[in-house]
Design a protein around this motif. Structure first.
Motif, PDB file in Angstrom:
ATOM      1  N   GLU A 178     -57.159   0.568 -21.939  1.00 17.97           N
ATOM      2  CA  GLU A 178     -56.249   1.654 -22.282  1.00 17.97           C
ATOM      3  C   GLU A 178     -56.515   2.071 -23.714  1.00 17.97           C
ATOM      4  OE1 GLU A 178     -52.193   0.659 -21.645  1.00 17.97           O
ATOM      5  OE2 GLU A 178     -52.390   0.430 -19.467  1.00 17.97           O
ATOM      6  N   ILE A 179     -56.359   3.373 -23.924  1.00 16.48           N
ATOM      7  CA  ILE A 179     -56.506   3.918 -25.267  1.00 16.48           C
ATOM      8  C   ILE A 179     -55.122   4.276 -25.778  1.00 16.48           C
ATOM      9  CG2 ILE A 179     -57.609   5.669 -26.698  1.00 16.48           C
ATOM     10  CD1 ILE A 179     -59.672   6.037 -24.472  1.00 16.48           C
ATOM     11  N   HIS A 180     -54.763   3.769 -26.920  1.00 14.48           N
ATOM     12  CA  HIS A 180     -53.460   4.063 -27.514  1.00 14.48           C
ATOM     13  C   HIS A 180     -53.664   5.063 -28.644  1.00 14.48           C
ATOM     14  CE1 HIS A 180     -51.417   0.912 -25.285  1.00 14.48           C
ATOM     15  NE2 HIS A 180     -52.414   0.072 -25.599  1.00 14.48           N
ATOM     16  N   ASN A 181     -52.981   6.209 -28.467  1.00 11.82           N
ATOM     17  CA  ASN A 181     -53.030   7.225 -29.511  1.00 11.82           C
ATOM     18  C   ASN A 181     -52.056   6.860 -30.622  1.00 11.82           C
ATOM     19  OD1 ASN A 181     -54.620   9.523 -29.917  1.00 11.82           O
ATOM     20  ND2 ASN A 181     -53.832  10.493 -28.037  1.00 11.82           N
ATOM     21  N   CYS A 182     -52.484   6.993 -31.835  1.00  8.29           N
ATOM     22  CA  CYS A 182     -51.610   6.810 -32.989  1.00  8.29           C
ATOM     23  C   CYS A 182     -51.558   8.112 -33.764  1.00  8.29           C
ATOM     24  CB  CYS A 182     -52.131   5.692 -33.903  1.00  8.29           C
ATOM     25  SG  CYS A 182     -52.255   4.082 -33.072  1.00  8.29           S
ATOM     26  N   ALA A 183     -50.612   8.198 -34.672  1.00  8.99           N
ATOM     27  CA  ALA A 183     -50.508   9.399 -35.489  1.00  8.99           C
ATOM     28  C   ALA A 183     -51.742   9.540 -36.375  1.00  8.99           C
ATOM     29  CB  ALA A 183     -49.240   9.350 -36.333  1.00  8.99           C
ATOM     30  N   THR A 206     -38.982  15.151 -21.464  1.00 10.44           N
ATOM     31  CA  THR A 206     -40.038  15.684 -22.324  1.00 10.44           C
ATOM     32  C   THR A 206     -40.799  14.513 -22.925  1.00 10.44           C
ATOM     33  OG1 THR A 206     -38.796  17.683 -22.875  1.00 10.44           O
ATOM     34  CG2 THR A 206     -40.569  17.038 -24.381  1.00 10.44           C
ATOM     35  N   ILE A 207     -42.113  14.505 -22.722  1.00  4.69           N
ATOM     36  CA  ILE A 207     -42.982  13.479 -23.302  1.00  4.69           C
ATOM     37  C   ILE A 207     -44.237  14.157 -23.829  1.00  4.69           C
ATOM     38  CG2 ILE A 207     -42.141  11.603 -21.838  1.00  4.69           C
ATOM     39  CD1 ILE A 207     -44.551  12.004 -20.033  1.00  4.69           C
ATOM     40  N   GLY A 208     -44.998  13.418 -24.636  1.00  4.68           N
ATOM     41  CA  GLY A 208     -46.258  13.944 -25.122  1.00  4.68           C
ATOM     42  C   GLY A 208     -47.334  13.897 -24.051  1.00  4.68           C
ATOM     43  N   GLU A 209     -48.383  14.661 -24.253  1.00  2.59           N
ATOM     44  CA  GLU A 209     -49.426  14.742 -23.247  1.00  2.59           C
ATOM     45  C   GLU A 209     -50.511  13.685 -23.428  1.00  2.59           C
ATOM     46  OE1 GLU A 209     -50.988  18.659 -23.175  1.00  2.59           O
ATOM     47  OE2 GLU A 209     -49.143  19.589 -22.422  1.00  2.59           O
ATOM     48  N   GLU A 210     -50.678  13.141 -24.606  1.00  2.00           N
ATOM     49  CA  GLU A 210     -51.827  12.273 -24.866  1.00  2.00           C
ATOM     50  C   GLU A 210     -51.426  10.853 -25.238  1.00  2.00           C
ATOM     51  OE1 GLU A 210     -54.650  13.368 -24.116  1.00  2.00           O
ATOM     52  OE2 GLU A 210     -54.047  15.454 -23.820  1.00  2.00           O
ATOM     53  N   SER A 211     -50.210  10.475 -24.838  1.00  5.00           N
ATOM     54  CA  SER A 211     -49.767   9.097 -25.069  1.00  5.00           C
ATOM     55  C   SER A 211     -49.328   8.497 -23.743  1.00  5.00           C
ATOM     56  CB  SER A 211     -48.607   9.050 -26.079  1.00  5.00           C
ATOM     57  OG  SER A 211     -49.018   9.555 -27.335  1.00  5.00           O
ATOM     58  N   VAL A 212     -49.230   7.184 -23.706  1.00  2.82           N
ATOM     59  CA  VAL A 212     -48.797   6.482 -22.497  1.00  2.82           C
ATOM     60  C   VAL A 212     -47.289   6.287 -22.555  1.00  2.82           C
ATOM     61  CG1 VAL A 212     -48.981   4.366 -21.150  1.00  2.82           C
ATOM     62  CG2 VAL A 212     -51.014   5.322 -22.258  1.00  2.82           C
ATOM     63  N   TYR A 213     -46.609   6.731 -21.472  1.00  5.29           N
ATOM     64  CA  TYR A 213     -45.160   6.613 -21.398  1.00  5.29           C
ATOM     65  C   TYR A 213     -44.805   5.822 -20.146  1.00  5.29           C
ATOM     66  CZ  TYR A 213     -44.938  10.158 -25.029  1.00  5.29           C
ATOM     67  OH  TYR A 213     -45.082  10.845 -26.212  1.00  5.29           O
ATOM     68  N   ARG A 215     -40.265   4.713 -22.469  1.00  2.63           N
ATOM     69  CA  ARG A 215     -40.826   3.970 -23.612  1.00  2.63           C
ATOM     70  C   ARG A 215     -42.271   4.387 -23.838  1.00  2.63           C
ATOM     71  NH1 ARG A 215     -41.553  -0.921 -21.384  1.00  2.63           N
ATOM     72  NH2 ARG A 215     -43.830  -0.720 -21.312  1.00  2.63           N
ATOM     73  N   THR A 216     -42.637   4.513 -25.112  1.00  3.36           N
ATOM     74  CA  THR A 216     -44.042   4.645 -25.488  1.00  3.36           C
ATOM     75  C   THR A 216     -44.326   3.640 -26.599  1.00  3.36           C
ATOM     76  OG1 THR A 216     -45.816   6.193 -26.041  1.00  3.36           O
ATOM     77  CG2 THR A 216     -43.732   6.446 -27.234  1.00  3.36           C
ATOM     78  N   PHE A 217     -45.575   3.499 -26.972  1.00  2.00           N
ATOM     79  CA  PHE A 217     -45.970   2.437 -27.909  1.00  2.00           C
ATOM     80  C   PHE A 217     -46.815   3.023 -29.032  1.00  2.00           C
ATOM     81  CE2 PHE A 217     -48.919  -1.189 -28.968  1.00  2.00           C
ATOM     82  CZ  PHE A 217     -47.953  -1.956 -29.620  1.00  2.00           C
ATOM     83  N   ASP A 218     -46.421   2.703 -30.255  1.00  2.00           N
ATOM     84  CA  ASP A 218     -47.237   3.048 -31.421  1.00  2.00           C
ATOM     85  C   ASP A 218     -48.089   1.826 -31.736  1.00  2.00           C
ATOM     86  OD1 ASP A 218     -48.381   3.732 -33.803  1.00  2.00           O
ATOM     87  OD2 ASP A 218     -46.524   4.391 -34.774  1.00  2.00           O
ATOM     88  N   ALA A 219     -49.326   1.816 -31.238  1.00  4.00           N
ATOM     89  CA  ALA A 219     -50.189   0.643 -31.375  1.00  4.00           C
ATOM     90  C   ALA A 219     -50.590   0.391 -32.826  1.00  4.00           C
ATOM     91  CB  ALA A 219     -51.434   0.818 -30.512  1.00  4.00           C
ATOM     92  N   CYS A 220     -50.610   1.429 -33.626  1.00  8.99           N
ATOM     93  CA  CYS A 220     -51.027   1.246 -35.022  1.00  8.99           C
ATOM     94  C   CYS A 220     -49.920   0.609 -35.847  1.00  8.99           C
ATOM     95  CB  CYS A 220     -51.449   2.589 -35.607  1.00  8.99           C
ATOM     96  SG  CYS A 220     -52.900   3.294 -34.775  1.00  8.99           S
ATOM     97  N   SER A 221     -48.662   0.948 -35.514  1.00  7.64           N
ATOM     98  CA  SER A 221     -47.533   0.325 -36.212  1.00  7.64           C
ATOM     99  C   SER A 221     -46.991  -0.868 -35.439  1.00  7.64           C
ATOM    100  CB  SER A 221     -46.408   1.350 -36.420  1.00  7.64           C
ATOM    101  OG  SER A 221     -46.863   2.443 -37.192  1.00  7.64           O
ATOM    102  N   ASN A 222     -47.496  -1.038 -34.204  1.00  7.94           N
ATOM    103  CA  ASN A 222     -47.085  -2.133 -33.336  1.00  7.94           C
ATOM    104  C   ASN A 222     -45.578  -2.120 -33.068  1.00  7.94           C
ATOM    105  OD1 ASN A 222     -47.817  -4.319 -31.718  1.00  7.94           O
ATOM    106  ND2 ASN A 222     -47.234  -5.804 -33.301  1.00  7.94           N
ATOM    107  N   VAL A 223     -45.051  -0.897 -32.755  1.00  4.43           N
ATOM    108  CA  VAL A 223     -43.629  -0.742 -32.445  1.00  4.43           C
ATOM    109  C   VAL A 223     -43.489   0.095 -31.174  1.00  4.43           C
ATOM    110  CG1 VAL A 223     -42.840  -0.966 -34.822  1.00  4.43           C
ATOM    111  CG2 VAL A 223     -43.398   1.297 -33.916  1.00  4.43           C
ATOM    112  N   TYR A 224     -42.402  -0.181 -30.401  1.00  5.29           N
ATOM    113  CA  TYR A 224     -42.078   0.625 -29.233  1.00  5.29           C
ATOM    114  C   TYR A 224     -41.139   1.754 -29.644  1.00  5.29           C
ATOM    115  CZ  TYR A 224     -44.204  -2.870 -26.204  1.00  5.29           C
ATOM    116  OH  TYR A 224     -45.084  -3.701 -25.585  1.00  5.29           O
ATOM    117  N   ILE A 225     -41.310   2.898 -29.011  1.00 14.82           N
ATOM    118  CA  ILE A 225     -40.465   4.072 -29.266  1.00 14.82           C
ATOM    119  C   ILE A 225     -39.744   4.386 -27.953  1.00 14.82           C
ATOM    120  CG2 ILE A 225     -40.414   6.493 -29.953  1.00 14.82           C
ATOM    121  CD1 ILE A 225     -43.068   5.996 -31.423  1.00 14.82           C
ATOM    122  N   TYR A 226     -38.386   4.429 -27.993  1.00 12.34           N
ATOM    123  CA  TYR A 226     -37.578   4.600 -26.782  1.00 12.34           C
ATOM    124  C   TYR A 226     -36.894   5.961 -26.778  1.00 12.34           C
ATOM    125  CZ  TYR A 226     -38.122  -0.418 -26.038  1.00 12.34           C
ATOM    126  OH  TYR A 226     -38.634  -1.656 -25.831  1.00 12.34           O
TER     127      TYR A 226
END
Length: 637
Positions: A114-119, A216-223, A263-274
């Motif tokens: 899996e590829i995790h998009n970060c900001a 509403t979710i983003g198009e290039e992240s895993v939700y 839920r989505t995941f910020d892999a660079c900050s290692n935090v979940y976003i709900y």
């Protein structure tokens, strides 16, 4: 000392041989070697022969098993994964003629990741595959990282927005690098979109029910969609979602509610976003006498308010966050009512399935507004409005009273118009009222009365006609005036006579007017746009006005010298004079030719004589008049 070049060349050759030997894998007895013994299909081996048996010795090989004929080929490709023994058979006169080497061939399965998009256009790659010992992640053609299974790569910053292919290759230890690869393309993003859950709607309420979610979710992240049953804690993963709506099936929505979040995941900050939490709402509706009992179930205390929706419209809004029921007593018996409950959360809302019931209620129904009546084509036409409230009608009942008698039901209908054709020629006053019943058998209060105008001919005196009629009932604003209309045979108005007051009218027609008079009354209301009601039509025929003298004096003085009737518009005239014994003594068909008092040329005696006159008017009606006339003579005649 002069250098020993031969020794140097030998040494170099030995070094080269050592390098080759290290790169090769030798058979059990050391008679042959191959470059690699482990790899993925298709896996190719090239045999290097190492024995000293000489060129005259035959060497044959079994590559997969010994069931077939061995071959002298020293090159072979393994296309099927598995473990094999490569066996050499030599033709030399040695005790052990066979030598072998184990070959392991793996399935070149594409590795999962899996590829995790970060900001900021940064990514990390997570290896979810466990088939291989190691994995090489190629971010670009020149940037790569080797990591183990279940490991997430370091951050890689592409610097700018774009679509970038990421290739992962599976690696086995001490194996040829020919195994499976997998490439996915990622579109980098500026920021991770925080998911928002907008609505949860129950589609079907059953043990195998479903709910529809919009979000509403983003198009290039895993939700990932999470759910908790009958609670707002204990969330567990359902599955990954995309798009903007998802139908969740296979859940028991009978009396249960489900809380959702994304839920989505910020892999660079290692935090979940709900996302926010929205819970489904189940509904139950029961019917009681005069009230529908609506109750619901959802996460109590979490919604800010509830909307009770009835037949598609909001019936009421309840701001008590712990509310779970509503009693709807604003109902009509026999009506269908469909209810939904919308729970309003701080962000988002949920909607129950619509549940329909048929209301039950007993008691008198409200009266209809005043019906109207008019007469058309000799029938009383009644019209009325539907009930003000949306009542489930079973029938309207039309009741009539004639000449002050008690009302009785004359017909039943579902229309709001009725024509009573049983009253012609309208010799009595009539009154009507309308009642109705609903599907529960409840009957309404009778409507106000309507009374159509009944026109009567009070008298005909010569060419003077006196008409009278009853009061029209009832217009709310009252009656402005009445008019008498004279109609031709097609119904068009020929003349109109105003009525200054009262409900009688005398009309004197011209003596030259020998046509039938079709007369009716028109009433007008005091409304800005007047309402109209018509009476029945009365046809009045004016009889020809014929005068008969009762005596005459045939003395030649020019006054009353003969007996003849006086009148106009008389046709087919015939007159006979009779003696006192009944004999015809005079006959004429000329109205202007009268009896001169002679019989066969001689003066008739004084006295009383009888006559009989027949004639027709302009319409062809026949008239027969009989009477007596007195003949008077002076002494000289």
């Amino acid at each position: 000392m002069k250098p020993n070049y031969r020794l140097l060349v030998f040494a170099l050759a030995m070094i080269a041989q050592v390098s080759i030997t290290k790169a090769q894998t030798t058979s059990v007895m050391g008679r042959f070697s191959v470059q690699n013994v482990t790899g993925c299909a298709p896996f190719e081996v090239d045999i290097t022969e190492l024995d000293n048996f000489g060129s005259s010795t035959t060497r044959q090989y079994w590559y997969e098993d010994k069931s077939g004929v061995p071959t002298t080929d020293k090159n072979f490709t393994y296309n099927t994964p598995g473990e094999y023994y490569l066996v050499q058979l030599v033709g030399a006169n040695v005790p052990q003629k066979e030598d072998s080497l184990k070959i392991t061939v793996y399935d070149p399965a594409p590795p999962e990741f899996e590829i995790h998009n970060c900001a900021g256009h940064t990514i990390r790659v997570e290896i979810t595959d466990t088939n291989y010992d190691r994995y090489r992640v190629n971010f670009t053609a020149t940037n790569s990282e080797v990591i183990g299974p279940g490991i997430t790569s370091s951050e890689f910053d592409f610097g700018t927005a774009g679509d970038y292919p990421i290739t992962v290759t599976g690696l086995y230890n001490n194996a040829v690098n020919n195994c499976g690869t997998n490439t996915k393309t990622i579109t980098t993003i500026d920021n991770i979109v925080t998911p928002i859950l907008h609505s949860v709607e129950v589609n079907t309420e059953s043990s195998d029910g479903s709910t529809l979610l919009t979000y509403t979710i983003g198009e290039e992240s895993v939700y990932v969609l999470e759910v908790s049953e009958n609670d707002i804690v204990g969330f567990y993963d359902l599955y990954e979602i995309t798009g903007n709506r998802e139908n969740v099936t296979g859940i028991n929505t009978l009396g249960n509610y489900y809380c959702y979040r994304i839920r989505t995941f910020d892999a660079c900050s290692n935090v979940y976003i709900y996302s926010n939490i929205v819970c489904s709402t189940s509904i139950n509706v029961k019917v009681d006498n005069g009230v529908n009992l609506v109750s619901w179930k959802t996460a109590s205390g979490i919604p800010s308010s509830y909307k009770v929706i009835r037949n598609g419209e909001v019936q009421t809004e309840i701001n008590d966050t712990f509310a779970s029921s509503f009693d709807d007593d604003n109902i009509l018996c026999g009506n269908d009512y469909c209810y939904e409950i919308q729970a309003i959360f701080n962000s988002g809302s949920s909607l129950s399935i619509d549940t329909c019931v048929v209301a039950s209620k007993t008691g008198d129904l409200p009266a209809l507004s005043t019906p109207s009546s008019t007469i058309f084509n000799e029938g009383v036409v009644l019209n009325w409005e539907k009930p003000i409230e949306d009542i489930q009608l079973s029938q309207y009942m039309i009741q009539r009273s004639a000449n002050g008698k008690a009302f009785s039901t004359i017909s039943r209908t579902l229309d709001t118009t009725y024509i009573d054709n049983s009253n012609s020629p309208f010799r009595q006053t009539l009154k009507y009222r309308i009642l109705y019943q609903d599907n529960c058998g409840n009957t309404s209060i009778p409507s106000p009365i309507t009374a159509p105008i009944i026109l009567q001919v009070k008298s005909v005196n010569g060419n003077a006609v006196v008409l009278e009629w009853n009061k029209y009932e009832t217009w709310g604003n009252g009656i402005r005036t009445y008019f008498i209309e004279r109609l031709d045979d097609s119904g068009a108005i020929m003349e109109e006579f105003s009525v200054l007051s009262g409900r009688t009218k005398e009309i004197t027609f011209s003596t030259d007017d020998d046509q039938p008079k079709n007369l009716r009354v028109r009433a007008e209301s005091l409304d800005q746009t007047p309402l109209i009601s018509y009476s029945n039509i009365r046809t009045v025929v004016i009889n020809p006005l014929v005068n008969f003298p009762n005596a005459f004096t045939p003395d030649g003085d020019g006054l009353n010298d003969d007996f003849k009737p006086i009148g106009t518009k008389v046709f087919n005239f015939k007159m006979q004079i009779f003696s006192r014994w009944g004999n015809v003594i005079f006959y004429t068909e000329d109205m202007n030719l009268g009896w001169d008092g002679r019989i066969n040329g001689k003066n008739a005696l004084e006295g009383t004589y009888t006559y009989r006159v027949n004639y027709e008017d302009a319409t062809g009606r026949s008239f027969d008049k009989a009477g007596s006339i007195v003949l008077i003579r002076d002494n000289n005649n």
